[in-house]
Design a protein around this motif. Structure first.
Motif, PDB file in Angstrom:
ATOM      1  N   PHE A  55       0.830  -1.208   0.000  1.00  0.00           N
ATOM      2  CA  PHE A  55       0.000   0.000   0.000  1.00  0.00           C
ATOM      3  C   PHE A  55       0.862   1.255   0.000  1.00  0.00           C
ATOM      4  O   PHE A  55       0.549   2.231  -0.685  1.00  0.00           O
ATOM      5  N   ALA A  56       1.949   1.231   0.771  1.00  0.00           N
ATOM      6  CA  ALA A  56       2.829   2.399   0.838  1.00  0.00           C
ATOM      7  C   ALA A  56       3.403   2.719  -0.539  1.00  0.00           C
ATOM      8  O   ALA A  56       3.437   3.881  -0.961  1.00  0.00           O
ATOM      9  N   ARG A  57       3.865   1.681  -1.262  1.00  0.00           N
ATOM     10  CA  ARG A  57       4.415   1.913  -2.608  1.00  0.00           C
ATOM     11  C   ARG A  57       3.353   2.439  -3.558  1.00  0.00           C
ATOM     12  O   ARG A  57       3.593   3.350  -4.348  1.00  0.00           O
ATOM     13  N   LEU A  58       2.153   1.857  -3.469  1.00  0.00           N
ATOM     14  CA  LEU A  58       1.075   2.297  -4.351  1.00  0.00           C
ATOM     15  C   LEU A  58       0.682   3.734  -4.033  1.00  0.00           C
ATOM     16  O   LEU A  58       0.447   4.537  -4.943  1.00  0.00           O
ATOM     17  N   TRP A  59       0.627   4.071  -2.752  1.00  0.00           N
ATOM     18  CA  TRP A  59       0.236   5.417  -2.333  1.00  0.00           C
ATOM     19  C   TRP A  59       1.247   6.463  -2.809  1.00  0.00           C
ATOM     20  O   TRP A  59       0.873   7.489  -3.380  1.00  0.00           O
ATOM     21  N   ALA A 114     -13.755  -9.555 -12.200  1.00  0.00           N
ATOM     22  CA  ALA A 114     -13.588 -10.801 -12.942  1.00  0.00           C
ATOM     23  C   ALA A 114     -12.136 -11.189 -13.193  1.00  0.00           C
ATOM     24  O   ALA A 114     -11.858 -12.364 -13.452  1.00  0.00           O
ATOM     25  N   PHE A 115     -11.175 -10.233 -13.128  1.00  0.00           N
ATOM     26  CA  PHE A 115      -9.796 -10.530 -13.498  1.00  0.00           C
ATOM     27  C   PHE A 115      -8.824 -10.086 -12.408  1.00  0.00           C
ATOM     28  O   PHE A 115      -9.208  -9.401 -11.453  1.00  0.00           O
ATOM     29  N   ASP A 116      -7.582 -10.486 -12.580  1.00  0.00           N
ATOM     30  CA  ASP A 116      -6.535 -10.067 -11.651  1.00  0.00           C
ATOM     31  C   ASP A 116      -6.420  -8.543 -11.679  1.00  0.00           C
ATOM     32  O   ASP A 116      -6.173  -7.942 -12.724  1.00  0.00           O
ATOM     33  N   ARG A 117      -6.582  -7.926 -10.520  1.00  0.00           N
ATOM     34  CA  ARG A 117      -6.638  -6.468 -10.477  1.00  0.00           C
ATOM     35  C   ARG A 117      -5.279  -5.825 -10.735  1.00  0.00           C
ATOM     36  O   ARG A 117      -5.200  -4.713 -11.261  1.00  0.00           O
ATOM     37  N   ARG A 118      -4.216  -6.487 -10.349  1.00  0.00           N
ATOM     38  CA  ARG A 118      -2.880  -5.954 -10.641  1.00  0.00           C
ATOM     39  C   ARG A 118      -2.658  -5.894 -12.148  1.00  0.00           C
ATOM     40  O   ARG A 118      -2.177  -4.885 -12.687  1.00  0.00           O
ATOM     41  N   ILE A 182      -5.083  -5.508   0.377  1.00  0.00           N
ATOM     42  CA  ILE A 182      -3.698  -5.356   0.828  1.00  0.00           C
ATOM     43  C   ILE A 182      -3.605  -4.696   2.200  1.00  0.00           C
ATOM     44  O   ILE A 182      -2.510  -4.444   2.700  1.00  0.00           O
ATOM     45  N   LEU A 183      -4.751  -4.419   2.813  1.00  0.00           N
ATOM     46  CA  LEU A 183      -4.777  -3.848   4.157  1.00  0.00           C
ATOM     47  C   LEU A 183      -5.824  -4.563   4.996  1.00  0.00           C
ATOM     48  O   LEU A 183      -6.860  -4.986   4.473  1.00  0.00           O
ATOM     49  N   PRO A 184      -5.598  -4.698   6.317  1.00  0.00           N
ATOM     50  CA  PRO A 184      -6.661  -5.197   7.189  1.00  0.00           C
ATOM     51  C   PRO A 184      -7.819  -4.211   7.217  1.00  0.00           C
ATOM     52  O   PRO A 184      -7.639  -3.003   7.045  1.00  0.00           O
ATOM     53  N   SER A 185      -9.025  -4.723   7.451  1.00  0.00           N
ATOM     54  CA  SER A 185     -10.223  -3.906   7.305  1.00  0.00           C
ATOM     55  C   SER A 185     -10.248  -2.716   8.252  1.00  0.00           C
ATOM     56  O   SER A 185     -10.778  -1.658   7.906  1.00  0.00           O
ATOM     57  N   LEU A 235       5.718   1.898 -10.987  1.00  0.00           N
ATOM     58  CA  LEU A 235       6.485   1.096 -10.033  1.00  0.00           C
ATOM     59  C   LEU A 235       5.626   0.705  -8.829  1.00  0.00           C
ATOM     60  O   LEU A 235       5.756  -0.396  -8.290  1.00  0.00           O
ATOM     61  N   GLY A 236       4.737   1.592  -8.402  1.00  0.00           N
ATOM     62  CA  GLY A 236       3.836   1.250  -7.308  1.00  0.00           C
ATOM     63  C   GLY A 236       2.890   0.128  -7.678  1.00  0.00           C
ATOM     64  O   GLY A 236       2.572  -0.734  -6.845  1.00  0.00           O
ATOM     65  N   ILE A 237       2.435   0.110  -8.930  1.00  0.00           N
ATOM     66  CA  ILE A 237       1.537  -0.955  -9.376  1.00  0.00           C
ATOM     67  C   ILE A 237       2.291  -2.276  -9.526  1.00  0.00           C
ATOM     68  O   ILE A 237       1.809  -3.333  -9.114  1.00  0.00           O
ATOM     69  N   ILE A 238       3.494  -2.227 -10.110  1.00  0.00           N
ATOM     70  CA  ILE A 238       4.297  -3.436 -10.281  1.00  0.00           C
ATOM     71  C   ILE A 238       4.582  -4.088  -8.927  1.00  0.00           C
ATOM     72  O   ILE A 238       4.688  -5.310  -8.804  1.00  0.00           O
ATOM     73  N   GLY A 239       4.705  -3.278  -7.866  1.00  0.00           N
ATOM     74  CA  GLY A 239       5.005  -3.803  -6.535  1.00  0.00           C
ATOM     75  C   GLY A 239       3.843  -4.478  -5.844  1.00  0.00           C
ATOM     76  O   GLY A 239       4.018  -5.033  -4.747  1.00  0.00           O
ATOM     77  N   LEU A 240       2.658  -4.460  -6.439  1.00  0.00           N
ATOM     78  CA  LEU A 240       1.510  -5.138  -5.842  1.00  0.00           C
ATOM     79  C   LEU A 240       1.629  -6.646  -6.001  1.00  0.00           C
ATOM     80  O   LEU A 240       2.221  -7.136  -6.978  1.00  0.00           O
TER      81      LEU A 240
END
Length: 477
Positions: A55-59, A114-118, A182-185, A235-240
């Motif tokens: 989440f940190a990388r994506l943010w 329906a598909f892989d979100r990454r 990728i985060l607890p609720s 790069l943030g998306i690739i790190g998911l």
């Protein structure tokens, strides 16, 4: 009411971003019934960044690449106004993209279920990046033609901007559905506050940088900087991690859309949250007018465009930074209606400033920064900042209402529709602003629109009492 971003979480109470709740909105010292009250905090919580490196990388990546995306939004308007001198032609940037964006939002929501979100984020991001590279080439070609006394065609700018909008809409719907994976609720509402900060930063830095860059180094380089900043977001998306669907997959298609429509037919509170946002964004969007405002009304040219756009983002950013008290507001329908009413008042203030300047209250102004009317710029900036803050408060409660009251198997599709509303409303607003400004005057769209917002919100929310009675501790769609 702003651009696409993570808006909320899965918790039964709000814990997202905003400033102090509107006066009279019911609050409760407990986060959930039967639990000890948490320490009330005023500032945003950084726990999601520590809990999830993904989440940190994506943010971080989204914030950096988003600055470039906002630069391009402003630069496209300035490019077309420079080529045509028409506010209506600037407004058509959003209008032409409207129908493709609606289709992309609906289809993107189904794809996210329906598909892989990454993988979907990677594909949509690369598509948007390609469109920006095309804008770089077109703008450079136009600059070269100017030396020969000619100009490039306008329609390719519309095509590439539409492609970029479609890609951003699909990315926005998908990104919203990624965070709960990728985060607890219990951290999702706090992640929403952090995303409000990143969004405010994008809108603060991007437009201001665009205004300065266009005025100093030109449009082609401004577009090129967006293409470079895209790398951080990618790069943030690739790190998911891989994010395939959980449980049964709803195949994209007409039946999937029908299922979503059947759900919305029995979800009056969610429908009302969409309606009030459409009212606010259709009647309260002065951004398409800003190139003309900077040239003709307030003065200052492209720098004024950047400053006023950034002022709205500063309001958004401040609302997110001081997010703590919003977690204790549970009457979300009341909070939404009051926040949008305040929004309408600030829109009308901006229109009043433009009217005063049109009547000659600020003396001689012009498109150069040295010809700006400082009093008008300051008051208009206050109005834009107030719009950003009240818009953000509304977005907190609308999105939290939608996600907490929506079952998980409908979340992708409702997020897709949500992206259509938050992205489509502003484009309708651009068309409204351009048409009314062309038919009446530059000041008319924000002044009349702001007053209409106040009236319409009072009428439509009182017609559905369940919306005003909505309690986040007992969420019902």
């Amino acid at each position: 009411m702003s651009g696409p971003r993570l808006e909320s979480g899965d918790e039964p109470t709000t814990g997202s971003h905003g400033i102090l709740p509107p006066a009279g909105v019911e609050t409760d010292p407990r986060d959930t019934a039967g639990e000890a009250p948490e320490r009330r905090r005023r500032m945003v919580d950084l726990a999601p960044l520590k809990a999830s490196p993904a989440f940190a990388r994506l943010w971080i990546g989204t914030a950096i690449s988003g600055i470039g995306a906002q630069m391009t939004i402003v630069a496209v308007g300035l490019q077309i106004f420079d080529m045509t001198g028409s506010t209506m032609m600037v407004a058509l940037v959003g209008g032409i993209a409207l129908v493709p964006m609606i289709v992309a939002g609906l289809w993107g929501g189904m794809l996210a279920d329906a598909f892989d979100r990454r993988a979907l984020l990677i594909a949509s991001s690369l598509t948007g990046w390609t469109a920006v590279l095309g804008l770089v080439a077109l703008s450079a070609w136009d600059a070269a033609l100017i030396a020969d006394g000619e100009r490039a065609l306008v329609w390719p700018f519309y095509v590439l901007t539409t492609i970029n909008t479609v890609a951003a809409t699909i990315s926005g719907a998908t990104r919203s559905a990624v965070t709960p994976r990728i985060l607890p609720s219990h951290l999702i509402s706090r992640a929403a506050a952090l995303n409000g900060i990143s969004f405010g930063t994008m809108l603060t830095v991007g437009p201001a940088a665009a205004g300065v860059l266009v005025a100093t180094v030109g449009l082609p380089i401004t577009f090129a900087i967006d293409a470079v900043l895209f790398t951080a977001g990618f790069l943030g998306i690739i790190g998911l991690p891989k994010l395939p669907p959980l449980g049964a997959v709803s195949k994209p298609g007409l039946e999937s859309l029908r299922e979503g429509w059947r759900f919305l037919k029995h979800a009056p509170n969610i429908r009302m949250s969409f309606l009030v946002d459409i009212i606010a964004m259709t009647l309260g969007r002065p951004f398409a007018l800003l190139p003309a405002v900077g040239a003709l009304a307030i003065g200052g040219g492209p720098v004024t465009v950047g400053v006023l756009t950034a002022a709205a983002a500063i309001g958004t950013l401040l609302a997110s930074l001081f997010s703590g008290p919003v977690a204790h507001v549970h009457r979300h329908g009341i909070a939404i209606s009051r926040a949008i009413t305040v929004y309408g008042c600030f829109v009308a203030l901006v229109g009043a400033v433009i009217l005063a300047m049109t009547l000659g209250a600020g003396g001689e102004v012009g498109p150069d920064w040295s010809q700006v009317s400082w009093p008008a710029l300051i008051v208009a900036g206050v109005g834009m900042a107030g719009m950003g803050a009240s818009d953000e408060i509304s977005a907190i409660f609308r999105s939290t209402m939608m996600l907490t009251a929506t079952p998980d198997d409908m979340r992708g599709r409702t997020q897709g529709l949500f992206q259509v509303v938050v992205a489509g409303g502003p484009r309708l607003g651009d068309l409204y602003a351009g048409a009314v400004a062309s038919l009446v005057a530059l000041w008319a769209p924000p002044l009349f629109g702001g007053l209409l917002i106040v009236v319409l919100i009072a009428v439509v929310t009182r017609s559905q009492r369940s919306f005003l009675a909505y309690d986040a501790r007992r969420p019902t769609p």
